[in-house]
Design a protein around this motif. Structure first.
Motif, PDB file in Angstrom:
ATOM      1  N   GLN A   3      -5.163 -21.068  -2.290  1.00 51.85           N
ATOM      2  CA  GLN A   3      -4.300 -21.774  -3.164  1.00 51.85           C
ATOM      3  C   GLN A   3      -4.351 -20.741  -4.597  1.00 51.85           C
ATOM      4  OE1 GLN A   3      -6.065 -25.583  -3.918  1.00 51.85           O
ATOM      5  NE2 GLN A   3      -4.781 -26.559  -2.445  1.00 51.85           N
ATOM      6  N   ARG A   4      -5.404 -20.248  -4.963  1.00 48.12           N
ATOM      7  CA  ARG A   4      -5.523 -19.313  -6.076  1.00 48.12           C
ATOM      8  C   ARG A   4      -4.898 -18.000  -5.704  1.00 48.12           C
ATOM      9  NH1 ARG A   4     -10.365 -17.905  -7.832  1.00 48.12           N
ATOM     10  NH2 ARG A   4     -11.539 -18.757  -6.087  1.00 48.12           N
ATOM     11  N   ARG A   5      -5.072 -17.431  -4.732  1.00 47.06           N
ATOM     12  CA  ARG A   5      -4.866 -15.837  -4.276  1.00 47.06           C
ATOM     13  C   ARG A   5      -3.804 -15.763  -3.546  1.00 47.06           C
ATOM     14  NH1 ARG A   5      -8.024 -12.024  -6.772  1.00 47.06           N
ATOM     15  NH2 ARG A   5      -9.778 -13.004  -7.763  1.00 47.06           N
ATOM     16  N   GLY A   6      -3.426 -16.838  -2.961  1.00 52.20           N
ATOM     17  CA  GLY A   6      -2.088 -16.482  -1.845  1.00 52.20           C
ATOM     18  C   GLY A   6      -2.516 -16.316  -0.408  1.00 52.20           C
ATOM     19  N   ARG A   7      -1.651 -16.821   0.504  1.00 49.96           N
ATOM     20  CA  ARG A   7      -2.116 -16.521   1.811  1.00 49.96           C
ATOM     21  C   ARG A   7      -1.929 -15.006   2.395  1.00 49.96           C
ATOM     22  NH1 ARG A   7      -3.129 -20.627   5.320  1.00 49.96           N
ATOM     23  NH2 ARG A   7      -3.138 -22.775   4.476  1.00 49.96           N
ATOM     24  N   HIS A   8      -2.563 -14.617   3.383  1.00 46.89           N
ATOM     25  CA  HIS A   8      -2.378 -13.378   3.944  1.00 46.89           C
ATOM     26  C   HIS A   8      -1.851 -13.870   5.475  1.00 46.89           C
ATOM     27  CE1 HIS A   8      -6.445 -13.867   4.968  1.00 46.89           C
ATOM     28  NE2 HIS A   8      -6.069 -13.281   6.016  1.00 46.89           N
ATOM     29  N   LYS A   9      -0.894 -12.930   5.985  1.00 40.29           N
ATOM     30  CA  LYS A   9      -0.448 -13.040   7.295  1.00 40.29           C
ATOM     31  C   LYS A   9      -1.264 -12.756   8.230  1.00 40.29           C
ATOM     32  CE  LYS A   9       3.417 -12.713  10.244  1.00 40.29           C
ATOM     33  NZ  LYS A   9       4.340 -13.669  10.201  1.00 40.29           N
ATOM     34  N   ILE A  10      -1.522 -13.651   9.523  1.00 37.44           N
ATOM     35  CA  ILE A  10      -2.623 -13.518  10.528  1.00 37.44           C
ATOM     36  C   ILE A  10      -1.859 -13.383  11.642  1.00 37.44           C
ATOM     37  CG2 ILE A  10      -4.558 -14.363  11.845  1.00 37.44           C
ATOM     38  CD1 ILE A  10      -5.246 -15.751   9.293  1.00 37.44           C
ATOM     39  N   TYR A  11      -1.846 -12.376  12.540  1.00 37.28           N
ATOM     40  CA  TYR A  11      -1.245 -12.079  13.593  1.00 37.28           C
ATOM     41  C   TYR A  11      -1.997 -12.653  14.798  1.00 37.28           C
ATOM     42  CZ  TYR A  11       1.759  -9.405  10.832  1.00 37.28           C
ATOM     43  OH  TYR A  11       2.391  -8.935   9.727  1.00 37.28           O
ATOM     44  N   ALA A  12      -1.250 -13.796  15.394  1.00 36.63           N
ATOM     45  CA  ALA A  12      -2.176 -14.414  16.445  1.00 36.63           C
ATOM     46  C   ALA A  12      -1.232 -15.125  17.494  1.00 36.63           C
ATOM     47  CB  ALA A  12      -3.416 -15.232  15.866  1.00 36.63           C
ATOM     48  N   GLY A  13      -1.934 -15.898  18.249  1.00 35.49           N
ATOM     49  CA  GLY A  13      -1.184 -16.893  19.117  1.00 35.49           C
ATOM     50  C   GLY A  13      -0.158 -16.504  20.223  1.00 35.49           C
ATOM     51  N   ASP A  14      -0.513 -15.082  20.465  1.00 35.13           N
ATOM     52  CA  ASP A  14       0.000 -14.076  21.549  1.00 35.13           C
ATOM     53  C   ASP A  14       1.430 -14.128  21.289  1.00 35.13           C
ATOM     54  OD1 ASP A  14      -2.242 -14.280  23.246  1.00 35.13           O
ATOM     55  OD2 ASP A  14      -1.967 -16.180  23.846  1.00 35.13           O
ATOM     56  N   ARG A  15       1.941 -14.073  20.121  1.00 27.94           N
ATOM     57  CA  ARG A  15       3.083 -13.618  19.655  1.00 27.94           C
ATOM     58  C   ARG A  15       3.295 -12.244  19.309  1.00 27.94           C
ATOM     59  NH1 ARG A  15       2.403 -18.842  17.487  1.00 27.94           N
ATOM     60  NH2 ARG A  15       1.594 -17.676  15.390  1.00 27.94           N
ATOM     61  N   PRO A  16       4.545 -11.612  19.464  1.00 24.47           N
ATOM     62  CA  PRO A  16       4.599 -10.105  18.832  1.00 24.47           C
ATOM     63  C   PRO A  16       4.648 -10.051  17.392  1.00 24.47           C
ATOM     64  CG  PRO A  16       6.870 -11.032  19.698  1.00 24.47           C
ATOM     65  CD  PRO A  16       5.709 -12.284  19.904  1.00 24.47           C
ATOM     66  N   MET A  17       4.188  -9.011  16.981  1.00 24.63           N
ATOM     67  CA  MET A  17       4.258  -8.725  15.260  1.00 24.63           C
ATOM     68  C   MET A  17       5.635  -7.875  15.286  1.00 24.63           C
ATOM     69  SD  MET A  17       1.163  -6.357  14.766  1.00 24.63           S
ATOM     70  CE  MET A  17       1.681  -6.211  13.133  1.00 24.63           C
ATOM     71  N   ASP A  18       6.305  -8.150  14.038  1.00 25.23           N
ATOM     72  CA  ASP A  18       7.516  -7.439  13.506  1.00 25.23           C
ATOM     73  C   ASP A  18       6.919  -6.041  13.203  1.00 25.23           C
ATOM     74  OD1 ASP A  18       9.321  -9.287  14.156  1.00 25.23           O
ATOM     75  OD2 ASP A  18       9.053 -10.067  12.099  1.00 25.23           O
ATOM     76  N   LEU A  19       7.454  -4.827  13.991  1.00 28.10           N
ATOM     77  CA  LEU A  19       7.077  -3.614  13.425  1.00 28.10           C
ATOM     78  C   LEU A  19       8.151  -3.008  12.963  1.00 28.10           C
ATOM     79  CD1 LEU A  19       5.226  -2.798  16.967  1.00 28.10           C
ATOM     80  CD2 LEU A  19       4.154  -3.075  14.695  1.00 28.10           C
ATOM     81  N   PRO A  20       8.104  -1.896  12.093  1.00 19.89           N
ATOM     82  CA  PRO A  20       9.063  -1.240  11.453  1.00 19.89           C
ATOM     83  C   PRO A  20       9.850  -0.500  12.680  1.00 19.89           C
ATOM     84  CG  PRO A  20       7.054  -0.930  10.313  1.00 19.89           C
ATOM     85  CD  PRO A  20       6.725  -1.728  11.482  1.00 19.89           C
TER      86      PRO A  20
END
Lengths: 618, 378
Positions: free
Chosen positions: A576-593
């Protein structure tokens, strides 16, 4: 150099060595120096102590059940932290013995019964490793404020890598994870002032160490202070700055790699579990291997050294060990070696069933034999593997040569021989030829020579001459891979030592490169041995002093205790105070440049006379 | 990873073939289409030990490229995520020139907002009038400005946040710039940083970037404004006029920066070579001798003081010899005592001077003996 010349040089050096030693034996040894950084005179080889080795032997260990109860009681406030420091919570005796062609540890808790686990599948391999251990480093002195953790206190050595957890936040959800990142419900994150204090404290006692700093976590690059922490450590004079990283930040943000390098970041201790996306499936990102390749590309472009680290779990990714080393050899331009870490069942794996634990247990002896099998005997378990502590022989000579005025002791890795072993190999980046160094260089004999040189404690020139003779007489070019000469050996040694041979200058990349293949086996509650923790060379530096790696991550669980004492927020409040960060999980692909951005996007130069690039670029 | 100094002797011959591996800055030399792209280009692959150098008490504090970039990104992420700044919003900076000034300006224009500069020395009523006219979403204010803005408690239509360029919070509702950078630090993830860069890259050239309150016009509020494209064009002109060389230092002594000075600063920060030194009032001459800048941007009064002091100095004891003349001709530093006294007073290496105001012709003539003197930056 052809073989005949090389053989002649070798024999001449041999004769020279014996001549020098004949004279050396007639003159009494000089007393060892006492540098300002050391708590006493430099230790001669015969003065080094060793922990109890061989088997059967008895040692102090922990009951895996009692420990968890104690830890929970302290965290919940039912028991005081002083109980942990002053008491012997969960401690029981254990016996290490050979049984059915294996080395095992067996211990019995009066309350919870008998526990047994595997330490080695090859007693002879373990015997060879222990025999090559040169002995302990100094006992620490003046460190009462830093080392104050009861039976888990570090008592010996100067440390090699100082690990600092910058944050317990992570952008992945791995299994295994020895620190249970993202799951503990709170955030433990150091402020920049705390990081500076920890770094200052670590060089406040003797032996004053020339260590590497390794920022860890969680994912250390998620700390907002990562770059400043790199710079501060470099400014203080730490030997190198490393980070145990999953590399996602470097894959996603190439600029960050450049900035980290500029801030002082040297080496990525890089999570790397297999050479296909499928082999990384247990990390729960379906295209993780693609991300890793992108991270390697970006870090190498920025000049960051990379040492992949693989947690090896039997029946999960043990089949990747051989292909991984082959991948390292094939990509030796970009990678400096590989660290295999047999699984340690801790963090969220502490609740593993006995059946799964026995099935998944992997040891350094497994590693040695798997590499031997995969490469058709090219890596020999008995000839090529040395305990990490063997490097102590080099360090003693370096300390002697640096003299009494040196401000820091040399980098030493004098850990217990059961903690880790390694092989050095040389590889040709053009044609893929490779060989273990011990195939053509008699390391054990050279270490014996170094002990003679350090013990006799002659002047700098005479010591240098003896070292040169020692190197020449133990290098056998006939056994070296084709094209590999003594000159090439010296060149790669220079690169490996960051240009130390050439006053800080590195030669242009050569065809040959030296690679480190290490096995580092951290303890868990089933394999715990207090004789190992008291000699730890990779301490965790925390707000509560420096704690042995295994005592922190396993043992009585100092990690949970320290993190609970110094947590900065619960996870919900933090988000709430600092903001969420992205967590890569769930056997999904991550977006790569999809591509790297160009350095300069516009074509037309302005004021070309003054602005034209003349430096050749990076 | 062991130091093997003991092999120095054996390695010596190899060292003849060795190459230095130090990281060096790369000059940019190309002009993109927008100021935001100029910033992105400057911050990529650059390794100046100090892009900015400023006084922190008695010591110089260097800001390397990497630190400056992270400050900009963290301020920008805070402005976007916490203060709700959107493209074409206005972000006012009411402060004397300082290093945070530049970071705040780059952050604002990288978000597509308009960075509006207002002179903090204006009378409180004019200052308030200028801010009401500007309609900023966020105001960055120095201590001087805050004292005229009720310590940041004043209400302006549309204002969501007042940020203080001070070390302590003036009131509970005003955050300091250090807090903003700290809070922005945890927002600074790879994904957000890259999204910031991607957006900055896409800002059109005709979008307004910089705005300047014109304090010279009494009785009404007037503004000068340049778009990203116009700003870049002016930067290009500066680069042609004042080409940078590796290791150049530009000494800047200024109060509240004018639009022209802001663009000159963009040019220095973005050229990939220059270290911009932000001088302190009252210490200028000592700082010039300490820094030895190649370029000086300063008010006429400071230049006049330097020339006056130089002319009060006794002439050099011994005449300039061939060695000194050769060194001077080759542009080498060496012993500054053999240089022209005015050059010595200006640090001994000065090549170019840009006054921040009209220069007395006689003074200009004297300065031209040691350096190229540009038109005034106003």
């Amino acid at each position: 150099m052809n073989d005949l010349v090389a053989a002649t040089v070798k024999e001449l050096a041999n004769a020279g060595w014996h001549t020098v030693q004949t004279v050396n034996g007639l003159v009494p040894e000089n007393a060892s120096l006492q540098p300002g950084w050391a708590p006493g005179p430099l230790i001669k080889s015969r003065e080094r102590t060793k922990p109890p080795l061989g088997w059967p032997r008895e040692t102090d260990s922990l009951c895996p059940r009692c420990v968890v109860d104690t830890r929970n009681a302290i965290i919940s406030g039912e028991r005081d932290l002083a109980d942990l420091v002053q008491g012997h919570n969960g401690e029981i005796k254990a016996t290490i013995l050979e049984e059915n062609g294996r080395v095992i540890v067996r211990k019995t808790c009066p309350e919870h019964g008998t526990f047994e686990d595997l330490l080695s599948i090859d007693p002879e391999f373990s015997r060879v490793i222990e025999a090559r251990y040169p002995g302990r480093d100094f006992r620490t002195a003046g460190d009462e404020r830093i080392h104050r953790h009861g039976t888990s206190t570090i008592r010996y050595g100067r440390g090699a890598v100082l690990t600092i957890d910058l944050t317990n936040r992570c952008n992945m959800m791995c299994n295994p994870c020895f620190m249970d990142a993202n799951q503990v419900g709170y955030v433990h994150e150091l402020t920049l002032d705390e990081i500076k204090q920890i770094l200052d404290d670590s060089i406040s006692f003797k032996p004053r160490r020339q260590m590497s700093v390794q920022y860890s976590g969680g994912e250390p690059t998620m700390s907002p202070h990562f770059l400043e922490a790199c710079r501060y450590a470099k400014d203080l004079g730490y030997y190198s700055v490393q980070a145990a990283t999953n590399g996602l930040r470097f894959a996603l943000e190439p600029e960050f790699a450049y900035q980290a390098k500029e801030a002082g970041f040297d080496i990525a201790y890089f999570q790397f579990d297999g050479v296909t996306n499928d082999a990384n499936r247990h990390r729960h990102i379906s295209n993780l291997f693609d991300a890793k390749l992108m991270a390697i590309k970006n870090m190498r472009a920025a000049g960051i050294e990379i040492v992949p680290v693989t947690t090896v779990v039997n029946t999960v990714n043990d089949s990747q060990v051989g292909p991984l080393l082959q991948f390292i050899i094939d990509n030796c331009d970009d990678l400096g070696g590989i660290s295999f870490q047999p699984v340690s069942f801790t963090g969220r794996d502490e609740g593993i069933t006995d059946a799964d634990r026995h099935r998944q247990r992997y040891t350094i002896s497994h590693l040695a034999h798997e590499l031997h099998r995969y490469f058709d005997g090219k890596v020999d378990p008995y000839r090529d593997w040395y305990p990490l502590g063997a490097v102590g022989g080099f360090t003693t000579v370096v300390d002697h040569l640096r003299g009494a005025e040196a401000k820091f002791g040399g980098l030493a890795c004098s850990c217990h021989p059961n903690c880790g072993s390694s092989v050095f190999i040389v590889a040709n980046r053009r044609n893929g030829t490779w060989a273990p160094v011990t195939q053509f260089f008699d390391v054990q004999a050279f270490l014996n020579d170094l002990a003679v040189i350090a013990d006799s404690a002659r002047g700098r020139t005479l010591s240098l001459v003896q070292i040169a003779l020692g190197m020449l007489r133990h290098f056998d070019q006939r056994k070296a891979p084709p094209g590999f000469t003594l000159t090439e050996f010296l060149k790669i040694l220079n690169r490996k030592t960051n240009g130390a041979l050439m006053a800080g200058r590195k030669p242009p990349p050569q065809d040959w490169k030296m690679l480190w293949v290490g096995g580092m086996w951290f303890q868990d509650l089933w394999t715990y041995d207090f004789r190992r923790t008291e000699m730890c060379v990779i301490p965790y530096a925390t707000q509560e002093g420096e704690i042995s790696f295994c005592a922190y991550n396993t043992g009585v669980g100092w990690r949970q205790v320290v993190e609970n004492m110094h947590m900065v927020a619960n996870t919900k409040d933090w988000f709430q105070r600092r903001g969420r960060h992205k967590i890569y999980a769930g056997d999904r692909p991550m977006d790569l440049p999809s591509r790297s951005l160009p350095v300069v996007s516009a074509p037309e130069p302005v004021g070309a006379g003054a602005h034209a690039c003349g430096c050749g670029g990076h | 990873m062991v130091h093997l100094e003991w092999l120095l002797a054996l390695g010596y011959i190899d060292s003849l073939f060795a190459e230095r591996t130090a990281v060096t800055s790369r000059p940019l030399g190309t002009l993109p289409e927008t100021l935001a792209q100029l910033y992105l280009q400057a911050m990529r692959h650059h390794a100046r030990e100090a892009v900015l150098l400023w006084r922190d008490g008695d010591q110089w504090a260097p800001v390397p490229d990497w630190r400056f970039d992270r400050q900009v990104i963290r301020i920008a992420l805070y402005l976007k995520e916490r203060a709700g700044v959107k493209p074409e919003d206005r972000v006012a900076i009411v402060s004397e020139l300082r290093q945070e000034w530049l970071a705040a300006e780059w952050a604002a224009i990288g978000l597509g907002a308009v960075s509006v500069a207002v002179d903090p020395d204006l009378a409180p009523a004019r200052l308030t009038g200028a801010l009401v006219e500007a309609g900023p979403r966020v105001v960055f204010a120095s201590e001087t400005a805050l004292s005229k803005l009720d310590n940041g408690t004043m209400s302006l239509p549309g204002l969501t946040e007042m940020i203080a360029f001070t070390t302590q919070r003036p009131t509970d509702s005003v955050r300091t710039i250090a807090e903003i950078v700290e809070l922005g630090g945890t927002l600074d993830t790879a994904e957000r940083a890259q999204a910031f860069r991607a957006y900055a890259r896409s800002i059109p050239a005709d979008q307004p970037a910089l705005s300047q309150h014109d304090a010279s016009i009494e009785g009404r509020v007037a503004w000068q404004e340049v778009s990203h494209g116009q700003g870049v064009e002016r930067v290009g002109q500066w680069w042609k006029l004042r080409p940078a060389q590796e290791g150049d230092r530009t000494y800047v002594l200024a109060g509240s920066p004018s639009l022209a000075l802001r663009l000159a600063l963009h040019a220095c920060v973005a050229d990939g070579y220059t270290m911009t030194v932000l001088g302190g009032t009252g210490r200028a001459q000592a700082e010039l001798r300490e820094i030895g800048p190649q370029r000086i941007v300063a008010p006429p009064a400071m230049l006049e003081d330097a020339v006056h002091d130089a002319e009060q100095q006794p002439p050099p004891m011994k005449p300039e010899g061939w060695r000194e003349r050769a060194n001077r001709a080759l542009g080498r530093g060496g012993d500054t005592s053999s240089k022209h006294p005015i050059s010595t007073a200006l640090g001994g290496r000065v090549r170019a001077i840009d006054p921040l105001g009209p220069l007395d012709p006689l003074l200009a003539e004297r300065l031209r003996r040691v350096a190229s003197v540009g038109r005034e930056i106003i």
